[in-house]
Structures are given as structure tokens and as C-alpha cells.
Design a protein around this motif. Structure first.
Motif: not given
Ligand SMILES: C[S@@+](CC[C@H](N)C(=O)[O-])C[C@H]1O[C@@H](n2cnc3c(N)ncnc32)[C@H](O)[C@@H]1O
Length: 227
Positions: A54-56, A171-174, A179-181, A209-216
Motif C-alpha cells: 500500500a505504501w511501497q 536509484v536510491v529509495i529510502d 518519525d514514520l509509521p 526525484a519522483p515524489d509519489f511515495l508517502p514515506y520515502q
């Protein structure tokens, strides 16, 4: 089609050099020592949990890479292949190298590859400081939730850069350092700007830098052309 490529692992490697007790994947299981076999099992279950989708947004991430069907890709810190297997399907005429330091992660990846009939993945058991990738071969190198594990990060990025084709992308995704859930606690995370700065030191420049990921954050780098 592809032979499994196994390289030597030094000093009994562990899922986390920092001896973190967090799961890196979903939430933060309390006080888990990740260094025994059953703990690696739990770690793998977290990485593979369907709640993560859902979030990844793994399919959107792979789509955003815009891979040609014959691309050569490396998934560094592959774990059991949450991204590796999607990448393998996205490049049916290409190859995916799956690099990890933990043999049990790669064992699980191999099981999945057999079950799913994926024949274009090369697992690479690597030491922590060197992904052991051949030079100038890769169109895309993907590093998801693994950056903070690298020792001597600039040196590691230089090795990744040397494995890229001249027009290749790293590509680095992190996780964002707050603080995140999900994900590790903030002090284990690396700030986005630090990644960009370290990449610059390693001869890589931020191009997207795509910005569609909520936490990364999702950072796309290309090698700086030699002067
Ligand atoms: C949080 S998991 C991420 C797995 C995968 N990228 C994903 O998103 O599902 C981090 C992975 O990096 C691996 N790892 C840790 N240190 C590493 C290193 N120095 N080089 C390559 N892999 C490493 C761990 O064994 C683990 O499988």
C-alpha cells in the motif's frame, strides 16, 4: 539460463551491520535480534508482507524506472526479492543481478525464482563493502531501504557508479528522516540531502526525484560525465 554467481562472504555477515533491532520493513518489532535463523525468517516475512504494497507501491516504482525489456538491472540489498522479481518481469529479455550480504535472504530469493519460473536473475552474495558488480554493465541500479547499511558510503557509491553504463541510472529509495509509521527509527535513517551530497562526492548527479511515495524519497542519479 544464468548460472548463480556466488562470491565470498567475509566475517559472518548479518542483516544489519549496526545490530539494529528494527525490522526495516514494516513497523518496528520490539527488541528483535535479527541475527539468528528464526529472526531472519521474521525479517523476511516483514519485507514480504503484503501490507507493504500500500505504501511501497512497488509496481509504480518499477513503472517509474521506465525499463527497456532488455535492460540490465541490479537490485542492491535485494533481500528475498520483493523488487527483484518485479524487475525480472519488467525486463524479460534482460538480466537482474540481486546483491545481498545475507545468504538466507538469497536462499529465499532462489526459492521464489524457482516457484515463479524466473530465469533472468543472478543472485550475488557480496561482502558489505563491495557489491561485486561487473564494470559498465548496468542500465539501472536500484537500492531500496538499504543505503544506511553501506560502510564507507561514498566509496560504495563509487563502486556502484563504476558498474553503470555511461547513460545508466542509480536509484536510491529510502525513508525520510523523521518519525514514520514504517521503517527504522529516525536516527538510523539517512537524510535525503546527505544522500544527494554523498552521491555528488561519488561523481553522481541528481536528475530526477519522483515524489509519489508517502514515506520515502526516490532519487535518480546519473554519472557525471568525465571532464
Ligand atoms: C531493509 S532490507 C531491504 C530489502 C529490499 N531492498 C526490499 O526493499 O525489500 C535491507 C537488505 O540489505 C541487505 N544488506 C545489508 N547490508 C548490505 C550491504 N552492505 N550490501 C548489500 N546488501 C546489504 C540486508 O541483508 C537486507 O536484505
Amino acid at each position: 539460463m544464468w548460472m548463480t554467481l556466488v562470491t565470498v562472504v567475509p566475517q559472518g555477515c548479518t542483516p544489519c551491520r549496526h545490530r539494529c533491532d528494527h525490522g526495516h520493513g514494516l513497523g518496528r518489532p520490539a527488541n528483535r535480534d535479527l541475527h539468528g535463523p528464526s529472526d531472519v525468517e521474521a525479517y523476511i516475512r516483514h519485507l514480504e508482507s503484503s501490507d507493504r504494497d500500500a505504501w511501497q507501491r512497488p509496481d509504480e516504482v518499477v513503472a517509474a524506472l521506465k525499463l527497456y525489456p532488455d535492460a540490465w538491472v541490479a537490485d542492491v540489498g535485494s533481500g528475498p526479492g520483493y523488487f527483484t522479481r518485479r524487475l525480472a518481469r519488467a525486463v524479460p529479455e534482460g538480466v537482474v543481478f540481486a546483491v545481498d550480504v545475507e545468504p538466507r535472504q538469497l536462499d529465499r530469493l532462489n526459492e521464489h525464482l524457482g516457484n515463479e519460473g524466473l530465469r533472468n536473475v543472478v543472485p550475488v552474495l557480496a561482502p558489505p563493502e563491495d557489491p561485486r558488480l561487473p564494470p559498465r554493465l548496468f542500465d539501472v541500479i536500484l537500492v531500496v531501504n538499504t543505503y544506511h547499511h553501506f560502510p564507507q558510503r561514498v566509496r560504495y557509491l563509487e563502486r556502484l557508479r563504476s558498474a553503470l553504463r555511461p547513460a545508466g541510472r542509480l536509484v536510491v529509495i529510502d525513508y525520510h528522516k523523521r518519525d514514520l509509521p514504517v521503517g527504522p527509527p529516525p536516527d538510523h535513517k539517512i537524510d535525503r540531502e546527505v544522500v544527494i551530497q554523498e552521491a555528488r562526492q561519488a561523481g553522481l548527479t541528481l536528475t530526477d526525484a519522483p515524489d509519489f511515495l508517502p514515506y520515502q524519497y526516490f532519487l535518480v542519479f546519473r554519472p557525471v560525465a568525465p571532464q
